[in-house]
Structures are given as structure tokens and as C-alpha cells.
Design an enzyme around this catalytic site. Sequence first.
Site, short mmCIF file in Angstrom:
data_model
loop_
_atom_site.label_atom_id
_atom_site.label_comp_id
_atom_site.label_asym_id
_atom_site.label_seq_id
_atom_site.Cartn_x
_atom_site.Cartn_y
_atom_site.Cartn_z
N SER A 60 -10.00 -0.18 6.76
CA SER A 60 -9.16 0.29 5.42
C SER A 60 -8.12 -1.31 4.87
O SER A 60 -8.03 -1.51 3.62
CB SER A 60 -7.93 0.84 5.38
N LYS B 147 0.82 -1.42 -0.03
CA LYS B 147 -0.03 -0.37 0.16
C LYS B 147 0.50 1.38 -0.36
O LYS B 147 2.03 1.58 0.77
CB LYS B 147 -0.76 0.05 0.98
N SER C 221 -9.99 2.15 2.33
CA SER C 221 -8.77 2.54 1.69
C SER C 221 -7.58 1.75 1.15
O SER C 221 -7.52 2.34 0.17
CB SER C 221 -7.97 3.77 2.52
#
Length: 366
Positions: free
Chosen positions: A311, A211, A287
Amino acid sequence: MVYLCYLLEMGKKRVMLPASEVDITTVKYTTQRIQAPYLTGFWLKLFVMLAETPIIGSMIMIFLKKMNRGAENTVIPEAPMFVPEFPPQESEPDVVCLEEDGKPEERVELALQCLPDNNAGSIWITDPAAPFRYWKIRDYAYAYRSKLTAPSQATENFISAIEESNNQNPLAPLLISYDPDEVRRQAAASTQRFEEGSELSILDGIFIAVKDDIDCYPYPSKGGRTWFHEIHEVKKDAVCISRLRNCGAVLVGKTNMHELGLGITGNNTNFGTTRNPHAPDRYTGGSSSGSAAIVSSGLCSAALGTDGGGSVRIPSSLCGVVGLKTTYGRTDMKGLIFHYGTVAIVGPITATVEDAILMASLVYQI
Ligand SMILES: *[C@@H]1O[C@H](CO)[C@@H](O)[C@H](O)[C@H]1NC(C)=O
């Protein structure tokens, strides 16, 4: 805002009732209208410009602090506990404990020994016509060790799949920082290790995506923003990334995310919104949107995400993959953009539970 505690007036200080004394059966939710300052567009720009000028700026800050006195004057009787304490655990039979300071290669090896010994590589990967997608870590490991393929060869499949996904219209990138030559370089080093019989661990040559809020040298950390890397220089790997690297993983790039992690759809107007591999007209959730999507599309066995308010959990659920969120404090957050706070952790997103176990052995400090 709704408070679950009663407020007592004591002089100017507001003292909250200890949580243990609150009778929740009598607590009523009140729908109070709160007026809060609201700035957008031109007025926001003007405000920022003024706040950044030397003298007027510091006056504005003093004024804002004075306005915020309410919070400063509230007394909360419990001692704050920002980091959860784990009581010492008795070792139970059948439970394998990892050494906290153990070498990453040894920790992942220990986790590997805990997996059921059902298949040293699925049968179907030996079929030359089988697509290379959806291989789990032990599938790759088997294929590399039995010379069905090599990391460099598998990398070319990966690179063409990423190119294909980058050519979509509208743009829906899985990776927002990506350099095929960097991936080839890591894969070549791994291939050489296999040729010399000196592979580092079960993760050697495994594609892992990261990420965009986790530092992974030499890629920038943008947090899904266009300019964040200008104020946050990446000089070395985050702790979790250096452990993966010690195990020989091929770190393929930085995955798309909801801008700064402040949202749960994965809609990113800077880079394009990652699409759900199962239904391209739907969101991935966020996210950690790109991390879940790249695993869900079968290109990586594992990816890393971060989770404070869902997330990892949300995109994993929406994309049909495995995501793991533990208690805050269980993961080492050094080298993450948002390493502060009291909730966020680094968590693996994988296609299978067994891959989540292997990844967890490196991410968590157990
Ligand atoms: C993302 O959000 C923007 C702004 O709210 C909106 O205009 C756009 O349609 C959204 N994109 C997607 C793919 O949902």
C-alpha cells in the site's frame, strides 16, 4: 487455495510437514475447486440482520465456528513467529545509529547530519517567479530561515492549491478530512516560532499529509469509509504523528485511500477516486493513494502511508515518488486503525530520498 506443505493425516488432526523437510522440487500446484459461501446484496443484508439478532445470531456464530473446524484441527509443527526478531547489530563504521528512545527532534537532527551538505536550499526557490511546488524539506527549511517566506505565507499557497483540486469534476480529492483553519493555526504557531528563533527542528513548518487510517487529532479516522469514525473515536495522535508534531510539522489533513486499505487501485466510491498527477486518466495505485498523489503533485514534501501488501510501494511507484516499507515490527503502530496483524507498517512517502531519510528517523524505531 494452494498449500506448499504436504498434509499428513493423523487421526482427525492434520499435521503439516515442517517447512525444512518439504522437498519443493516435487511440490505440485493443484487446481482444486473450492466451494465457499458467497453472499451479496439482499441475502447479505438478511444474513447480517439475522447475525445481529440476540439468540439466532449466537446460534449462527456457533454453526459457523463448527464449519470452520478444519483450520482448528491443523497442527503446524513450527512455533509461530508473529513478530520478527532483529539480531543485535554490530555497529559499523560510517553508520549512525539513532537512539530508540531519543527525542524526535534529536533523532531528526541526527538524520539531517547524515545528509550530504550539497545545498542549503535549491537555488531556484530564491527565484520569486518559481512555483512553490516540489520543494523538499531542506528547501522549505532554507526559505523559512532566510525569511524568503514564512509557514503562514506558504500555507496560503497550499490552501489555494487544495481548493483548486477540490473543485475538479469528477471529484478526485487528495484530502478527505481537511480544515484550512486548522492548517492556518498550526502554520501560525510555526511562524511565531521562527520569529522568536525557537524553531523545533528541520521539520518545523513542513507540510505533511497523513493517510486516513492513522489517527491525527482533531481529524477523524475514516479509513476511506463514510461511517468508520462513528465507531472509532480519535482522542489523540498516533505515536508517529505525535513525533512529527513535536518536530513542528504542519499536519495538513487526511489523505484519500482505497476503502479500508482493501485494494490497490485507490478507487474510492465514497469520496471519489484520487487521480494520478502525471496522467489524470490513470489510477494512483493504492491503498495510500492520496498520500502518494499529494506528494507527487508537489504540494507536500512528505506524507505518511501504511503498507501491509504494497500500500505504500504500489502508489509510490505509480506516482513516481519515494516510498519506504520496512520489516513488520520496525514501526510503532499505536494509534492506527489497523494496528493488529503481522505485516503492516507505517511508511513515509516523499518526493526525494533525502526526505525519506528524515521521515524514517521519526517513523521507525531503529
Ligand atoms: C471505481 O469502481 C467502480 C465500481 O467498480 C466503477 O464503477 C468506477 O468506474 C470506478 N471509478 C474509476 C474512477 O475507475
